[in-house]
Design an enzyme around this catalytic site. Structure first.
Site, PDB file in Angstrom:
ATOM      1  N   HIS A 107     -23.760   4.789  -3.137  1.00  0.00           N
ATOM      2  CA  HIS A 107     -23.911   5.717  -4.508  1.00  0.00           C
ATOM      3  C   HIS A 107     -22.396   4.892  -4.839  1.00  0.00           C
ATOM      4  O   HIS A 107     -21.735   5.034  -6.588  1.00  0.00           O
ATOM      5  CB  HIS A 107     -24.079   6.775  -4.645  1.00  0.00           C
ATOM      6  CG  HIS A 107     -25.643   7.127  -3.635  1.00  0.00           C
ATOM      7  ND1 HIS A 107     -25.396   8.442  -2.991  1.00  0.00           N
ATOM      8  CD2 HIS A 107     -26.517   6.352  -4.835  1.00  0.00           C
ATOM      9  CE1 HIS A 107     -26.405   7.678  -2.425  1.00  0.00           C
ATOM     10  NE2 HIS A 107     -27.592   7.150  -3.687  1.00  0.00           N
ATOM     11  N   CYS A 115       9.657  -3.779   9.538  1.00  0.00           N
ATOM     12  CA  CYS A 115      10.929  -2.847   9.294  1.00  0.00           C
ATOM     13  C   CYS A 115      11.105  -2.663  10.715  1.00  0.00           C
ATOM     14  O   CYS A 115      12.563  -2.489  10.704  1.00  0.00           O
ATOM     15  CB  CYS A 115      10.374  -1.440   8.911  1.00  0.00           C
ATOM     16  SG  CYS A 115       9.106  -0.862   9.535  1.00  0.00           S
ATOM     17  N   HIS A 142       6.160   3.478   9.476  1.00  0.00           N
ATOM     18  CA  HIS A 142       7.924   2.457   8.807  1.00  0.00           C
ATOM     19  C   HIS A 142       9.231   3.051   9.822  1.00  0.00           C
ATOM     20  O   HIS A 142       8.872   3.911  10.809  1.00  0.00           O
ATOM     21  CB  HIS A 142       7.682   3.336   7.599  1.00  0.00           C
ATOM     22  CG  HIS A 142       9.262   2.316   6.915  1.00  0.00           C
ATOM     23  ND1 HIS A 142       9.938   1.494   7.028  1.00  0.00           N
ATOM     24  CD2 HIS A 142      10.565   3.369   6.488  1.00  0.00           C
ATOM     25  CE1 HIS A 142      10.713   0.767   6.605  1.00  0.00           C
ATOM     26  NE2 HIS A 142      10.991   2.737   6.239  1.00  0.00           N
TER      27      HIS A 142
END
EC number: 3.4.19.12
Length: 860
Positions: A225, A327, A819
Site C-alpha cells: 500500500h 568514529c 557513534h
C-alpha cells in the site's frame, strides 16, 4: 614559444606517464601531510608516480627519485560579490572548478565561489607552465595532464569493493514538501491505513500516512500500500517506522527506486511529532518511543549536548573528520596519540621515518602513523579564526560558531583496513577490536628500539585447579587490556530494574507506551570482584587423574603495564545472535589500585599437576593402514568460531584460526586471522595433519617421534608476534607437541636453556624471519622489568596504581551502529573529541564509558 616548451620538456618526456587502469592518482591529499589543493601552498602531483605532495614535502620526493615534473593544483576560495540588496549574486555555472574535491563546509556555497588552478612545475628551477596549454605542449604531456585531472579518487575503488554499497543522499531530501495537515504519529499501536498490517510499516514523509510495504516471496512483508500511495500522490520519500534511532533510519525513495539518505531526517520526523533522540529500533514494530517521560538520552549526555562547549585550538587539539562510521578509528587514534610513547615513536621520529620511507609512502604503516601523529599534534590543522574574521562576523551581525575542520583520515584508514573484511567496509565497528588490530600492526611494523605498544603489554598468571585432586597448574599469557565483566545482578538499583521489566512487559502486551527506561547502576567494585571470581574450565584434562575432570581457573597480574586499558564488557549477543549493548552506568574511579590482584605464584602447601601431555587418540583403522591417513577431526571451540564468523570472516578461515591457536579463545584466533588473511588458501577448508605409519607412536612408547617434526609456521608466527624469539618458540612447541597453551607455559618455566637455544639460534639464522617485532627484542630497554629475560615478552612492570586520563564512549544499541566520542584529560582539564570538533568538557560522563585508559602513578 611552442618550440621552446617542447624543447624544455624533451629531457623529461621519458618520466611523464599517462595514468593506466589501476593507477591511483592522489590529487586531493599529500602523502606525508594533510595539505591539499586548498592549502596555502597547494598540492604537487608527480607526473610519474601520481603521488601528491605538499609544498614542504615535494622537494624530498624530487631528491629521492629524481622526478622533476609535477602538476601543481590550487583551489582558491573567494567571497561572492554582493548585489544591490545586499545578498550574494545568484550562482552561475562555474567553469573554473574542475578538481574532483569536496567543497569546504566552512564556506557557505551560496556566499563563496571556487576557482581551480593547474600548472606544470619543473624542478629544481620551479619553472611553471600554466594549464591548459594544448597549443604549446607536446601531445603526450597534454594527454597525461588531462588524465590526471580527470582521474577518480583512489579511494572510490576501495569504497566500491566494500561489502556494503554506499547509500546516496536523495535528491528530494533538501526540498521535500511536507503538508501542514496536523498529522501526529503516536509512539505505538501503528497499523496500515488501508489494511490490518502491523509489520513492515512505512511513514510517508510528505503527508504522514502510515502504510505497509511490499509482499515478499516468503509470505512476509505487506500488501504494497505504501507503493500504491506513491503512485497516486507522487510523494517520494518514506521511512520505516521500526528503524528510527538517534543514529538515523531506513529511508526509501519510490522515485529513485533505492534506499537513500536524508540529511534532514530529524526535521522531517519532527514535523510529525517524532523526536529521533528518544527513539530505539525495534523488531516487531509495536513501539519505538522508549518512554513518555523523556529521560536524557546517552547521545545527549555523552556528547554533552545542550551545553555551550568552548572550542579549543592548537597542538593536540586537532579533530578528525568522520568519513561515515569511522568514529571508532578517530577516537582510538586520538587517545593513542595522547600517550608520550606513541608521540615519540612516530611524530618525534617524523623526519627519520619520512626520509627512509619507501617510494610509495601511502602503503607504509610507519609513514602514515607519523603523518597522522604530526597532523594531530602539530597544531598546523587546528588554528583559531583570525581576529579580522571575528570582527567581520560581528559587523555582519553573524554570530555563528566557527567550524573546526579537522583532518581527513582517508589515506590512513585505507591502509590499516586493507584486506580486513570489516574495517575496510563502511559499517560501524567495535573500537576495542580496532585497538587490538592496530596494536598488531604496530608490532608487526616496529623495527626500532622503542615499541610504543610495550606500554600496554602485561602478563597474566592463570591458576587452574583440578577440583578432584586439588592439584594446581600455573600458566602465563600476554594481554593488552583488562576486560571487566559487568554483573547486572549486582546493580545497586536492582529492585527498580525488576519493577521496570514488569511494567515494560505489561505495556508491550497491552500495546501501551513504554515506561521510562531504568538504567542499571553497577558498582565498579562489583566488576572487579567478578573479574577475580573463579571460572569453570570446560573439558579440563587433569594430568593427575589422566582423565577429564572438573576444573576452575582464576586470573591475576604477573606484571602491571605502564598504561592499563580497562574495557567494560557492555556488548553481548541476544538469543537471535544479534549484537546488543547492555544499558548500564558504572561508577568508574579516577584512581585505580590493582596491587591486590598481583599474582603470587605457587603457594606453600599447593601441589602442582604433573607435566604430562594428554594422549593423542588414534583410530584403530589408522594404526592398521599402510598409507597416509588423517587423524580424527580435531576438537574446535565452536563458540569462538561463531564469534569470529559474526565479524564477517569466512567460516573455514575461522575454524583454521581456532584450530591453529589451540582453542585459546577468539582473541588469539583473531590475531591469527589478521596475520594470515592475505594468504591464497585463507578461506580453504581446514586440512588436518597426517602421519605415516612409521611415524605413529606405539601405545607403550612415549610420543616422541611427532615432536621431532618442525612445528607449524602458524604456531611459530603467533608466539613470535607476542615478542618471543623464534628459536625459543620452536623449542617450546616441540617440547609441548605443538600445543600453544603448553608452549607458552614452557617458555615461562624454561628461561635458561643455553645449549639448546644456541643450537636453535643457528637454525633460526638460516630460516626466513620477517617478523620485525621479534627483531626489536634484540634491543635492551632500561624501562623493562629488571629481572626480565630476553626470551620473555617486553613488559614494563611496576606498581599497580593508576590515574584515569582518557575514556572512549559509545552511543547506540550495538557495535554495528551508533557513534563514538572520547574524552581526554590534558593539562589538568577534560576535553571532548567528537569527530572534527574538539572542545573543553563541562561534564565528562565517566560512568557511561566503554574503554577506560589509565596511566601509572609515578609515586606509589
Amino acid at each position: 614559444m611552442a618550440t621552446d616548451l617542447g624543447e624544455l620538456l624533451v629531457p623529461y618526456m621519458p618520466t611523464i606517464r599517462v595514468p593506466r587502469t589501476g593507477d591511483r592518482v592522489f590529487k586531493s591529499e599529500c602523502a606525508f601531510s594533510y595539505d591539499s589543493p586548498e592549502s596555502e601552498g597547494g598540492l604537487y602531483v608527480c607526473m610519474n608516480s601520481f603521488l601528491g605532495f605538499g609544498r614542504e614535502h615535494v622537494e624530498r620526493h624530487y631528491r629521492k627519485t629524481g622526478q622533476s615534473v609535477y602538476m601543481h593544483l590550487k583551489r582558491h576560495v573567494k567571497e561572492k560579490a554582493t548585489g544591490a540588496a545586499g545578498g550574494a549574486i545568484p550562482r552561475r555555472r562555474n567553469g573554473k572548478v574542475f578538481l574532483d574535491l569536496e567543497l569546504n563546509r566552512d564556506f557557505n556555497g551560496d556566499d563563496y565561489e571556487y576557482e581551480d588552478e593547474a600548472k606544470l612545475v619543473i624542478f629544481p628551477d620551479h619553472y611553471e607552465i600554466p594549464l591548459p596549454n594544448i597549443e604549446e605542449l607536446p601531445a603526450l604531456v597534454t594527454i597525461a595532464c588531462d588524465a590526471v585531472l580527470n582521474a577518480p579518487s583512489p579511494y572510490k575503488k576501495q569504497e566500491s569493493d566494500s561489502w556494503e554499497e554506499e547509500i546516496q543522499v536523495s535528491r528530494h531530501a533538501r526540498s521535500l514538501r511536507q503538508l501542514d495537515n496536523g498529522v501526529r504519529i503516536p509512539p505505538s499501536g501503528w497499523k496500515c491505513a488501508k489494511c490490518e498490517m502491523r509489520e513492515n510499516l512505512w511513514l510517508n514523509l510528505t503527508d504522514g500516512s502510515v502504510l505497509c510495504g511490499k509482499w515478499f516471496f516468503d509470505g512476509s512483508g505487506g500488501n504494497g500500500h505504501a507503493l500504491e500511495h506513491y503512485r497516486e500522490s507522487n510523494f517520494p520519500l518514506a521511512v520505516k517506522l521500526n528503524t528510527i534511532t538517534p543514529d538515523g533510519a531506513d529511508i526509501y525513495s519510490f522515485d529513485e527506486e533505492e534506499a537513500v539518505l536524508d540529511p534532514h531526517i530529524s526535521e522531517h520526523l519532527l514535523h510529525f511529532g517524532i523526536d529521533m533522540l528518544q527513539m530505539q529500533r525495534t523488531e516487531n514494530g509495536h513501539h519505538t518511543d522508549n518512554h513518555v517521560q523523556p529521560r536524557i538520552s546517552d547521545w545527549e549526555v555523552i556528547q554533552e549536548a545542550g551545553l555551550k562547549l568552548k572550542p579549543v585550538y592548537g597542538s593536540g587539539y586537532t579533530g578528525i573528520k568522520n568519513l561515515g562510521n569511522s568514529c571508532y578509528l578517530s577516537t582510538t587514534m586520538q587517545v593513542l596519540f595522547s600517550i608520550p610513547e606513541f608521540q615519540r615513536a612516530y611524530a618525534g621520529n617524523l623526519q627519520r621515518i619520512f626520509d627512509y620511507s619507501p617510494l610509495d609512502p601511502t602503503q607504509d604503516f610507519n609513514t602514515q602513523m607519523a603523518k597522522l601523529g604530526h597532523g594531530l599534534l602539530s597544531g598546523q590543522y587546528s588554528k583559531p579564526p583570525m581576529k579580522s574574521e571575528l570582527i567581520e562576523q560581528v559587523m555582519k551581525e553573524e554570530h555563528k560558531q566557527q567550524q573546526q575542520r579537522g583532518i581527513s583520515p582517508k589515506m590512513f584508514k585505507a591502509l590499516v583496513s586493507k584486506g580486513h573484511p570489516e574495517f575496510s567496509s563502511n559499517r560501524q565497528q567495535d573500537a576495542h577490536e580496532f585497538l587490538l588490530h592496530l596494536i598488531n600492526l604496530v608490532e608487526r611494523n616496529n623495527s626500532g628500539s622503542e615499541n610504543p605498544s610495550d606500554v600496554f603489554r602485561f602478563i597474566v598468571e592463570e591458576r587452574t585447579q583440578c577440583c578432584q585432586s586439588q592439584k594446581v597448574r600455573y600458566t602465563q599469557r600476554v594481554d593488552y587490556l583488562m576486560q571487566l565483566p559487568v554483573p547486572l545482578e549486582a546493580a545497586s538499583n536492582r529492585e527498580e530494574l525488576i519493577a521496570y521489566e514488569g511494567k515494560r512487559k505489561e505495556a508491550e502486551e497491552n500495546m501501551r507506551p513504554l515506561p521510562e527506561v531504568v538504567r542499571a547502576r553497577v558498582p565498579f567494585t562489583a566488576c572487579l570482584q567478578a573479574f577475580t571470581e573463579p571460572e569453570n574450565v570446560p573439558d579440563f584434562w587433569s594430568s593427575a587423574l589422566q582423565a577429564k575432570s572438573a576444573g576452575v581457573k582464576t586470573s591475576r597480574f604477573a606484571t602491571f603495564p605502564e598504561y592499563m586499558i580497562v574495557q567494560l564488557k557492555k556488548f553481548t549477543f541476544g538469543v537471535d545472535w544479534v549484537p546488543k549493548k547492555l544499558d548500564m552506568s558504572v561508577d568508574v574511579p579516577d584512581f585505580l589500585d590493582l596491587n591486590r590482584l598481583r599474582a603470587t605464584g605457587l603457594q606453600a602447601g599447593e601441589e602442582e599437576l604433573p607435566d604430562l601431555t594428554p594422549p593423542i587418540v588414534i583410530p584403530e583403522d589408522t594404526r592398521d593402514s599402510s598409507t597416509n591417513n588423517s587423524l580424527e577431526s580435531p576438537e574446535i571451540d565452536e563458540s569462538s568460531v561463531m564469534q569470529l564468523a559474526e565479524m564477517g570472516f569466512p567460516l573455514e578461515a575461522c575454524r583454521k584460526a581456532v584450530y591453529y591457536t589451540g582453542n585459546m579463545g577468539a582473541e588469539m584466533a583473531f590475531n591469527w586471522i589478521i596475520a594470515h588473511m592475505e594468504e591464497p588458501d585463507f578461506a580453504e577448508p581446514l586440512a588436518v595433519p597426517t602421519y605415516m605409519e612409521s611415524d605413529l607412536p606405539s601405545p607403550s612408547l612415549p610420543t616422541t617421534s611427532a615432536l621431532d617434526n618442525q612445528p607449524p609456521e602458524e604456531s611459530i608466527s603467533i608466539l613470535t608476534s607476542m615478542g618471543f624469539p623464534r628459536h625459543h618458540t620452536i623449542q617450546a612447541l616441540k617440547a609441548s607437541n605443538n600445543n600453544l597453551e603448553r608452549a607458552l607455559d614452557w617458555i615461562f618455566t624454561h628461561p635458561d636453556c643455553e645449549d639448546e637455544s644456541e643450537a636453535m639460534s643457528d637454525t633460526a639464522d638460516t630460516e626466513p624471519n620477517d617478523n620485525s617485532f621479534s627483531n626489536a627484542n634484540a634491543h635492551t630497554d632500561s624501562s623493562l622489568s629488571p629481572d626480565q629475560d630476553l626470551s620473555s615478552p617486553r613488559v614494563r612492570d611496576g606498581p599497580g596504581r593508576y590515574e584515569l586520563f582518557a575514556f572512549i564512549s559509545h552511543m547506540g544499541t550495538s557495535t554495528m551502529s551508533g557513534h563514538y566520542v572520547c574524552h581526554i584529560k590534558k593539562e589538568g582539564r577534560w576535553l571532548i573529541y567528537n569527530d572534527h570538533k574538539v572542545c573543553l568538557s563541562e561534564r565528562p560522563p565517566k560512568d557511561l564509558g566503554y574503554m577506560y585508559f589509565y596511566r601509572r602513578l609515578s609515586s606509589c
